[in-house]
Design a protein around this motif. Structure first.
Motif, mmCIF file in Angstrom:
data_model
loop_
_atom_site.group_PDB
_atom_site.id
_atom_site.type_symbol
_atom_site.label_atom_id
_atom_site.label_comp_id
_atom_site.label_asym_id
_atom_site.label_seq_id
_atom_site.Cartn_x
_atom_site.Cartn_y
_atom_site.Cartn_z
ATOM 1 N N LEU A 49 0.803 -1.223 0.000
ATOM 2 C CA LEU A 49 0.000 0.000 0.000
ATOM 3 C C LEU A 49 0.839 1.277 0.000
ATOM 4 O O LEU A 49 0.459 2.254 -0.673
ATOM 5 C CB LEU A 49 -0.959 -0.007 1.193
ATOM 6 C CG LEU A 49 -1.949 1.163 1.269
ATOM 7 C CD1 LEU A 49 -2.816 1.218 0.019
ATOM 8 C CD2 LEU A 49 -2.813 1.054 2.520
ATOM 9 N N VAL A 52 1.415 2.598 -3.326
ATOM 10 C CA VAL A 52 0.241 3.211 -3.945
ATOM 11 C C VAL A 52 0.066 4.636 -3.430
ATOM 12 O O VAL A 52 -0.141 5.576 -4.195
ATOM 13 C CB VAL A 52 -1.022 2.376 -3.666
ATOM 14 C CG1 VAL A 52 -2.262 3.064 -4.230
ATOM 15 C CG2 VAL A 52 -0.873 0.974 -4.249
ATOM 16 N N VAL A 165 -7.187 -3.724 -1.476
ATOM 17 C CA VAL A 165 -7.035 -2.687 -0.449
ATOM 18 C C VAL A 165 -8.387 -2.500 0.217
ATOM 19 O O VAL A 165 -9.282 -1.828 -0.332
ATOM 20 C CB VAL A 165 -6.542 -1.357 -1.047
ATOM 21 C CG1 VAL A 165 -6.470 -0.280 0.034
ATOM 22 C CG2 VAL A 165 -5.186 -1.534 -1.717
ATOM 23 N N ILE A 173 -7.583 -1.697 -8.246
ATOM 24 C CA ILE A 173 -6.326 -1.041 -7.891
ATOM 25 C C ILE A 173 -5.330 -1.130 -9.043
ATOM 26 O O ILE A 173 -4.689 -0.134 -9.423
ATOM 27 C CB ILE A 173 -5.731 -1.668 -6.620
ATOM 28 C CG1 ILE A 173 -6.678 -1.505 -5.436
ATOM 29 C CG2 ILE A 173 -4.375 -1.039 -6.303
ATOM 30 C CD1 ILE A 173 -6.974 -0.075 -5.064
#
Length: 209
Positions: A49, A52, A165, A173
């Motif tokens: 994450l 991202v 996520v 995603i």
């Protein structure tokens, strides 16, 4: 002559200051990406994450840098204009060719200051110079994280599940990531052709902006 010399020195100083500010935002983007890489690859169980989320910061720094580039481009263009129309003719021929009215172009730029390039053009130029590499490293690192941690991926479906996520499925995603990188690549390509078109339309070898 003395006034123009001091004016040129002042414009060089301002362009140097703003050039340094461009380097600063690029450094921030590199550092934040490095932090995200360190967190995501700290252990096999670490989440991808951060890779991202760091994209939001990278784009924020890109917007800041594009804005700063528009200011830098003004000072750089004025310096180049004086170099090509004042200093170079004076050193080469001793004739400033005032009949070309280059001095009026410079005077008008001081009387009515404006940006010489659009924000979109500035964004495209900064992507081409620096940020395309940052965005590619981010994307490849994210894909690599999904592929190798916590164990080598065995199927596309497994890779999508690793990309989940919260309530957002991995397919969304990954699709958003592909759209994200494709958009910035498209802007970089557009700006390249836009700059080429502007260069072909110029009536002289040098131009303000």
């Amino acid at each position: 002559m003395t006034a123009v010399a001091h004016l040129y020195r002042g414009e060089v100083y301002r362009s140097t200051i703003w050039r340094t500010r461009l380097d600063t935002t690029t450094n921030w983007a590199v550092v934040t990406l490095g932090v995200a890489l360190s967190i995501s690859f700290a252990s096999p169980d670490a989440s991808p994450l951060p890779l991202v989320l760091v994209g939001v910061l990278v784009i924020f720094f890109l917007m800041q840098e594009a804005r700063r580039y528009r200011y830098f481009n003004v000072w750089r263009a004025r310096c180049r204009w004086m170099e090509t129309h004042f200093y170079a003719p004076m050193l080469d021929e001793g004739d400033l060719h005032l009949e070309d009215n280059w001095q009026k172009t410079l005077a008008n730029d001081y009387l009515h200051p404006r940006y010489h390039v659009s924000l979109m053009t500035a964004i495209g130029r900064r992507i081409r110079r620096n940020y395309l590499w940052i965005l590619m490293i981010q994307s490849l690192a994210y894909a690599g994280k999904l592929a190798v941690h916590p164990a080598p991926v065995e199927s596309l479906e497994q890779a999508f599940r690793r990309a989940d996520v919260g309530p957002l499925p991995g397919e969304f995603i990954v699709g958003a990531g592909i759209f994200y990188i494709s958009t910035w690549i498209a802007i970089a390509i557009w700006s390249h052709f836009h700059d080429d078109r502007r260069a072909r339309l110029r009536k002289t070898d040098s131009s303000m902006g």
